[in-house]
Enzyme design. Sequence first.
Site, PDB file in Angstrom:
ATOM      1  N   ARG A   1       0.955  -1.022  -0.110  1.00  0.00           N
ATOM      2  CA  ARG A   1       0.124   0.126   0.040  1.00  0.00           C
ATOM      3  C   ARG A   1       0.832   1.219  -0.008  1.00  0.00           C
ATOM      4  O   ARG A   1       1.559   1.261   0.909  1.00  0.00           O
ATOM      5  CB  ARG A   1      -0.891  -0.144   1.251  1.00  0.00           C
ATOM      6  CG  ARG A   1      -1.777   1.300   1.388  1.00  0.00           C
ATOM      7  CD  ARG A   1      -2.538   0.941   2.860  1.00  0.00           C
ATOM      8  NE  ARG A   1      -3.322   2.230   2.856  1.00  0.00           N
ATOM      9  CZ  ARG A   1      -3.090   3.171   3.906  1.00  0.00           C
ATOM     10  NH1 ARG A   1      -2.400   2.860   4.704  1.00  0.00           N
ATOM     11  NH2 ARG A   1      -4.014   4.147   3.745  1.00  0.00           N
TER      12      ARG A   1
ATOM     13  N   HIS B   1      -2.467  11.029   0.690  1.00  0.00           N
ATOM     14  CA  HIS B   1      -1.847  10.703   2.000  1.00  0.00           C
ATOM     15  C   HIS B   1      -1.192  12.005   2.350  1.00  0.00           C
ATOM     16  O   HIS B   1       0.125  11.940   2.452  1.00  0.00           O
ATOM     17  CB  HIS B   1      -1.059   9.556   1.872  1.00  0.00           C
ATOM     18  CG  HIS B   1      -0.753   9.166   3.508  1.00  0.00           C
ATOM     19  ND1 HIS B   1      -1.039   7.860   3.578  1.00  0.00           N
ATOM     20  CD2 HIS B   1      -0.198   9.504   4.491  1.00  0.00           C
ATOM     21  CE1 HIS B   1      -0.589   7.393   4.965  1.00  0.00           C
ATOM     22  NE2 HIS B   1      -0.164   8.567   5.654  1.00  0.00           N
TER      23      HIS B   1
ATOM     24  N   GLU C   1      -6.874   8.760   6.026  1.00  0.00           N
ATOM     25  CA  GLU C   1      -7.323   9.319   7.172  1.00  0.00           C
ATOM     26  C   GLU C   1      -7.701  10.880   7.268  1.00  0.00           C
ATOM     27  O   GLU C   1      -6.694  11.588   7.687  1.00  0.00           O
ATOM     28  CB  GLU C   1      -5.910   9.211   8.341  1.00  0.00           C
ATOM     29  CG  GLU C   1      -5.692   8.025   8.635  1.00  0.00           C
ATOM     30  CD  GLU C   1      -4.353   7.667   9.534  1.00  0.00           C
ATOM     31  OE1 GLU C   1      -3.881   8.826  10.027  1.00  0.00           O
ATOM     32  OE2 GLU C   1      -3.848   6.755  10.124  1.00  0.00           O
TER      33      GLU C   1
ATOM     34  N   ASN D   1      -7.581   2.349  10.027  1.00  0.00           N
ATOM     35  CA  ASN D   1      -6.101   2.224  10.780  1.00  0.00           C
ATOM     36  C   ASN D   1      -6.183   2.306  12.234  1.00  0.00           C
ATOM     37  O   ASN D   1      -7.086   3.220  12.745  1.00  0.00           O
ATOM     38  CB  ASN D   1      -5.508   3.315  10.163  1.00  0.00           C
ATOM     39  CG  ASN D   1      -5.043   3.353   8.764  1.00  0.00           C
ATOM     40  OD1 ASN D   1      -5.213   2.516   8.190  1.00  0.00           O
ATOM     41  ND2 ASN D   1      -4.415   4.678   8.327  1.00  0.00           N
TER      42      ASN D   1
ATOM     43  N   TYR E   1      -4.140   2.052  16.137  1.00  0.00           N
ATOM     44  CA  TYR E   1      -3.007   2.300  16.876  1.00  0.00           C
ATOM     45  C   TYR E   1      -3.124   2.174  18.079  1.00  0.00           C
ATOM     46  O   TYR E   1      -2.323   1.629  19.325  1.00  0.00           O
ATOM     47  CB  TYR E   1      -2.283   3.566  16.688  1.00  0.00           C
ATOM     48  CG  TYR E   1      -1.752   3.402  15.257  1.00  0.00           C
ATOM     49  CD1 TYR E   1      -0.470   3.030  14.801  1.00  0.00           C
ATOM     50  CD2 TYR E   1      -2.408   3.922  14.080  1.00  0.00           C
ATOM     51  CE1 TYR E   1       0.141   2.988  13.658  1.00  0.00           C
ATOM     52  CE2 TYR E   1      -1.809   3.993  12.998  1.00  0.00           C
ATOM     53  CZ  TYR E   1      -0.594   3.417  12.761  1.00  0.00           C
ATOM     54  OH  TYR E   1      -0.253   3.491  11.113  1.00  0.00           O
TER      55      TYR E   1
ATOM     56  N   GLU F   1      -3.667  -0.037   8.374  1.00  0.00           N
ATOM     57  CA  GLU F   1      -2.652   0.411   9.116  1.00  0.00           C
ATOM     58  C   GLU F   1      -2.557  -0.176  10.354  1.00  0.00           C
ATOM     59  O   GLU F   1      -3.620  -0.028  10.971  1.00  0.00           O
ATOM     60  CB  GLU F   1      -2.325   1.975   9.033  1.00  0.00           C
ATOM     61  CG  GLU F   1      -1.725   2.611   7.942  1.00  0.00           C
ATOM     62  CD  GLU F   1      -1.599   4.130   8.160  1.00  0.00           C
ATOM     63  OE1 GLU F   1      -1.387   4.413   9.299  1.00  0.00           O
ATOM     64  OE2 GLU F   1      -1.613   4.684   7.192  1.00  0.00           O
TER      65      GLU F   1
HETATM   66  O1  IFM Z   1       2.750   7.705   9.718  1.00  0.00           O
HETATM   67  C1  IFM Z   1       1.541   7.784  10.113  1.00  0.00           C
HETATM   68  C2  IFM Z   1       0.687   7.508   8.819  1.00  0.00           C
HETATM   69  O2  IFM Z   1       1.212   8.390   8.135  1.00  0.00           O
HETATM   70  C3  IFM Z   1      -0.798   7.726   9.102  1.00  0.00           C
HETATM   71  N1  IFM Z   1      -1.256   7.029   9.942  1.00  0.00           N
HETATM   72  C4  IFM Z   1      -0.483   6.701  11.359  1.00  0.00           C
HETATM   73  C5  IFM Z   1       1.001   6.676  11.271  1.00  0.00           C
HETATM   74  C6  IFM Z   1       1.504   6.780  12.509  1.00  0.00           C
HETATM   75  O3  IFM Z   1       1.486   7.993  12.778  1.00  0.00           O
END
Ligand code: IFM
Length: 483
Positions: free
Chosen positions: A92, A136, A181, A308, A310, A385
């Site tokens: 990706r 992006h 995002e 995505n 985290y 992600e």
């Molecule tokens: O590095 C970023 C990415 O560009 C977009 N999503 C989160 C990642 C980590 O912060």
Amino acid sequence: MTQTAAGTAGRDDYRDSGLQFPADFVFGSATASYQIEGAASEDGRGSSIWDTFSHTPGRVVNGDTGDVADDHYHRVEEDLDLMKSLNLDAYRFSIAWPRIQPTGRGPVNQAGLAFYSRLIDGLISRGITPVATLYHWDLPQALEDEGGWANRATAEAFGDYARIVGEAFGDRVAVWTTLNEPWCSAYLGYASGAHAPGRTEPVAALRAVHHLNLAHGLAIRALREVVTNDPQYSVTLNLHALRGEGTSGPEAVRRIDALANRCFTGPMLHGAYPADLLEDTRALTDWSFVEPGDLETIRQRIDILGINYYSTTLVRVWSGEGERASADGHKAVGASPWPGADDIEFLPQPGPYTEMGWNIEPSGLEELLTAVHAEFPDQPLMVTENGVAFDDVVSTDAGGPAVHDENRVDYLRRHITAVHRALEAGVDLRGYFVWSLMDNFEWGYGYTKRFGIVRVDYDTLERLPKDSARWYAELAATKRIPA
Ligand code: IFM
């Protein structure tokens, strides 16, 4: 797609191994143009908002810029071989709009098209599926000079840009993703100012939300008109896995869920902005920038919803006493990214934490996937992600330098276990992309945060696969979580 404080946390630690994924489950890795390419002023590339922002003193840690980054632009063959050696099913990447149209509209830069054409051909010849993101975050600066995403014309220009790349690569790209995002583009770019273009105008942020949604719809329409293969269409959202604290928790979750999640999924998947979002932000805007026909344009059938993930976010309504907590991990710098939500507190969460200060909570991923599936049962999903920044240490082993990043392997194992559990629970989940293939420019944090499964030495630009890369390569090859 809201979650509760209880969630599935505590069931266990998610450290499974031996779990088998279906043979067609995709394991890939992700990057983004400005974060890795470098060659910022070569071969006719125009300037982007991130060039301007990173060259503005005080905006990025250490004054770092993406001028060189990982020099991927010149090392693309080496990087393709690296991906092949890691057994990736898919890659990706994002296309830099200012490489294709240096000023965001008008003449096409053939050298820019040629670069991505080489990349796509290189992937296909190695058996790796190309997954292309159109945006992006590197908006051509010329468009920002006209108002950026707060300006409707930017969405229209994006539709034209999508048509150009669709015509060029619409015979080879397997998955088209319109935006990565948009939450970050709108709120970090235009409300908190932590990201380019660094504006702190809450109303502009809400206008940006709508114009990004519109850009998504216009781009899919344009792509559908010109592509000649049979690709999948998608968008990637960083949906917030929200948890509420105390009696005001549910109200705080509702408010932030509207601003963070439903302001995108509402128009894109239901064809309407949530009524409570419009009500909550009424003191700022009447949303008259939403023109007749826009919602129909935005609501395009998509084949994949990219998510995505985290960490989780813990909120409650501020009582008005004492200092308001704002432990909102993504946006430590700048003003509030949340228009009309100054009374919401973002609370510190239990560790462990990553180098970004984000809490590690794989149950949040399982909850988010199952919640999105419950709301949109017919919508296939993909984790586009997930990954972690840690301070890596290079050890000098007998066989040469190595990075023994057990902490990253542990993070990946726990989150991929969460993904497997979501699959077992019946979520229609098609794949997982690790962020990131290699260390890169982490936006406002410059090169101080390393997310890669491959280390990049920023002096020599040498690539060194970390232990996590070997672990991930085994997972990709066997579709089974390695011991
Ligand atoms: O590095 C970023 C990415 O560009 C977009 N999503 C989160 C990642 C980590 O912060």
